[in-house]
Design a protein around this motif. Structure first.
Motif, PDB file in Angstrom:
ATOM      1  N   GLY A  92       0.899  -1.500  -0.168  1.00 43.62           N
ATOM      2  CA  GLY A  92       0.130  -0.175  -0.164  1.00 43.62           C
ATOM      3  C   GLY A  92       0.650   1.096   0.388  1.00 43.62           C
ATOM      4  N   SER A  93       0.174   2.463   0.372  1.00 40.06           N
ATOM      5  CA  SER A  93       1.327   3.336   0.182  1.00 40.06           C
ATOM      6  C   SER A  93       0.631   4.839   1.413  1.00 40.06           C
ATOM      7  N   LEU A  94       1.654   5.794   1.910  1.00 40.04           N
ATOM      8  CA  LEU A  94       1.677   5.760   2.935  1.00 40.04           C
ATOM      9  C   LEU A  94       1.624   7.568   2.921  1.00 40.04           C
ATOM     10  N   LEU A  95       0.985   8.672   2.782  1.00 44.86           N
ATOM     11  CA  LEU A  95       0.772   9.432   2.544  1.00 44.86           C
ATOM     12  C   LEU A  95       0.985  10.668   4.553  1.00 44.86           C
ATOM     13  N   GLN A  96       2.502  11.481   4.250  1.00 44.93           N
ATOM     14  CA  GLN A  96       2.197  12.229   5.654  1.00 44.93           C
ATOM     15  C   GLN A  96       2.014  13.603   4.624  1.00 44.93           C
ATOM     16  N   VAL A  97       1.234  14.376   5.980  1.00 52.58           N
ATOM     17  CA  VAL A  97       1.458  15.810   5.242  1.00 52.58           C
ATOM     18  C   VAL A  97       1.159  16.855   6.792  1.00 52.58           C
ATOM     19  N   THR A  98       1.370  18.370   6.101  1.00 48.66           N
ATOM     20  CA  THR A  98       1.251  18.787   7.243  1.00 48.66           C
ATOM     21  C   THR A  98       0.521  20.717   6.834  1.00 48.66           C
TER      22      THR A  98
ATOM     23  N   GLY B 182      -6.796  23.406   2.947  1.00 54.62           N
ATOM     24  CA  GLY B 182      -6.665  24.129   3.637  1.00 54.62           C
ATOM     25  C   GLY B 182      -4.761  24.196   3.063  1.00 54.62           C
ATOM     26  N   LEU B 183      -3.761  24.793   3.128  1.00 53.37           N
ATOM     27  CA  LEU B 183      -2.528  24.446   2.613  1.00 53.37           C
ATOM     28  C   LEU B 183      -1.968  23.372   2.909  1.00 53.37           C
ATOM     29  N   ILE B 184      -1.195  22.423   1.937  1.00 54.68           N
ATOM     30  CA  ILE B 184      -0.928  21.462   2.990  1.00 54.68           C
ATOM     31  C   ILE B 184       0.973  21.300   2.633  1.00 54.68           C
ATOM     32  N   HIS B 185       1.802  21.166   3.624  1.00 53.71           N
ATOM     33  CA  HIS B 185       2.902  20.268   3.282  1.00 53.71           C
ATOM     34  C   HIS B 185       3.113  18.996   2.868  1.00 53.71           C
ATOM     35  N   GLU B 186       3.154  18.483   1.939  1.00 58.12           N
ATOM     36  CA  GLU B 186       3.805  16.354   1.807  1.00 58.12           C
ATOM     37  C   GLU B 186       5.357  16.709   2.875  1.00 58.12           C
ATOM     38  N   ASP B 187       5.153  15.556   3.499  1.00 65.46           N
ATOM     39  CA  ASP B 187       6.221  15.263   4.355  1.00 65.46           C
ATOM     40  C   ASP B 187       6.915  13.643   3.763  1.00 65.46           C
ATOM     41  N   GLN B 188       6.008  13.353   3.533  1.00 64.33           N
ATOM     42  CA  GLN B 188       6.412  11.509   3.157  1.00 64.33           C
ATOM     43  C   GLN B 188       5.410  11.170   2.267  1.00 64.33           C
ATOM     44  N   PHE B 189       6.075  10.475   1.365  1.00 65.91           N
ATOM     45  CA  PHE B 189       4.971   9.804   0.211  1.00 65.91           C
ATOM     46  C   PHE B 189       6.052   7.875   0.681  1.00 65.91           C
TER      47      PHE B 189
END
Length: 305
Positions: A44-50, A106-113
């Protein structure tokens, strides 16, 4: 006889109650709730955003994701303004669509994928289970060899079997805990969790071997001095002689792990928690599970004779 006057021969079965009850509760949690496997085990996949400003609620994020074709997304808050989203393996277009849906809040920042294929996940799980099995067999063989000169009143290979029973208890407790956390808080187990269990197998057996080795030494001293002593009393003396060392050694490790759990990164919190729970269970079991079991086996052999 323990330093506080508790006789392990008399109260040995009472000592077995606590680990027995906790093990049954952990086993029940595993059977009824099971474990939620992470993407590195199932694929699968993992997306972490802030979120750069205010973080929306979980319900808002779930509603926004419904506008995409992506289903069964696990949403986990992280930090003060972030989210970790776990889902099936995504194409580039699907990943972009997911991020666009999140941006509407809202605005997001991709931390990791990260993305892991199902074949790789199954291979990691298979190798992890093989490693656990090989370590267990190796421990039985090692203890049987190390205690080969100790055959009375308990055969050397039975020390190894009792050590494995103790280890099963030690890893069953954290597994049961994560079955509970997985049901109520969607906690997942991953390859790092398997690494923690393998670490526990090595660390937990240390306390057990320390006690067993002291028992072996006291049995040898009794034999050299031609002193007849009840096996339960010998075990009790051995525990008294190693109790402070076992507790102090485990306590120093737990203090470090607590610092890692509270001050370390999010990625290592579950790893630290697994080791903390396993260390506490291992310290107790080496004294109040392995030793009473050894005494009970000695009693059974005496009755057979």
């Amino acid at each position: 006889m323990l330093s506080n006057g508790v006789n392990i021969t008399k109260h040995g079965r009472r000592f077995l109650l606590v680990p027995g009850i906790i093990s049954l509760l952990a086993l029940g949690a595993i059977i009824f709730w099971g474990l939620k496997a992470g993407i590195d085990l199932t694929g699968g996949s993992l997306l972490q955003v802030t979120y750069t400003q205010v973080r929306p609620s979980v319900e808002q994020v779930r509603t926004a994701i419904q506008s995409t074709a992506i289903s069964d997304v696990r949403i986990q808050p992280t930090g003060e303004t972030g989210y970790i989203l776990r889902q099936r393996d995504l194409t580039t277009d699907e990943k972009n669509a997911l991020e666009q849906a999140l941006t509407t809040l809202g605005l997001i920042h991709e931390d990791q994928f990260n993305s892991v294929g199902p074949v790789i996940g199954q291979e990691l799980l298979r190798k992890g289970l093989i490693a656990l099995a090989l370590v267990s067999v190796s421990i039985i063989l090692f203890i049987a060899f190390a205690f080969r000169k100790v055959s009375k009143p308990v055969a050397s290979w039975k020390y190894g079997i009792i050590a494995i029973i103790t280890l099963i208890h030690d890893i069953l407790i954290p597994i049961g805990l994560f079955a509970f956390l997985g049901h109520w808080r969607s906690a997942e187990v991953d390859s790092l969790f398997i690494v923690a269990l393998l670490t526990l197998l090595g660390v937990s057996i240390n306390n057990t071997i320390v006690v067993f080795d002291r028992i072996r030494e006291n049995l040898r001293i009794n034999q050299d001095r031609n002193r007849k002593e009840d096996f339960g009393e010998t075990v009790g003396h051995s525990i008294s002689q190693t109790l402070a060392r076992s507790i102090n050694t485990s306590l120093t490790v737990v203090i470090v792990l607590l610092a890692l759990f509270f001050l370390g990164p999010v990625a290592t919190k579950d790893f630290a928690l697994t080791l903390i729970v396993g260390m506490i269970a291992g310290t107790y079991s080496s004294i109040f599970l392995a030793s009473p079991l050894l005494v009970e086996v000695g009693k059974m052999q005496s009755k057979e004779k």
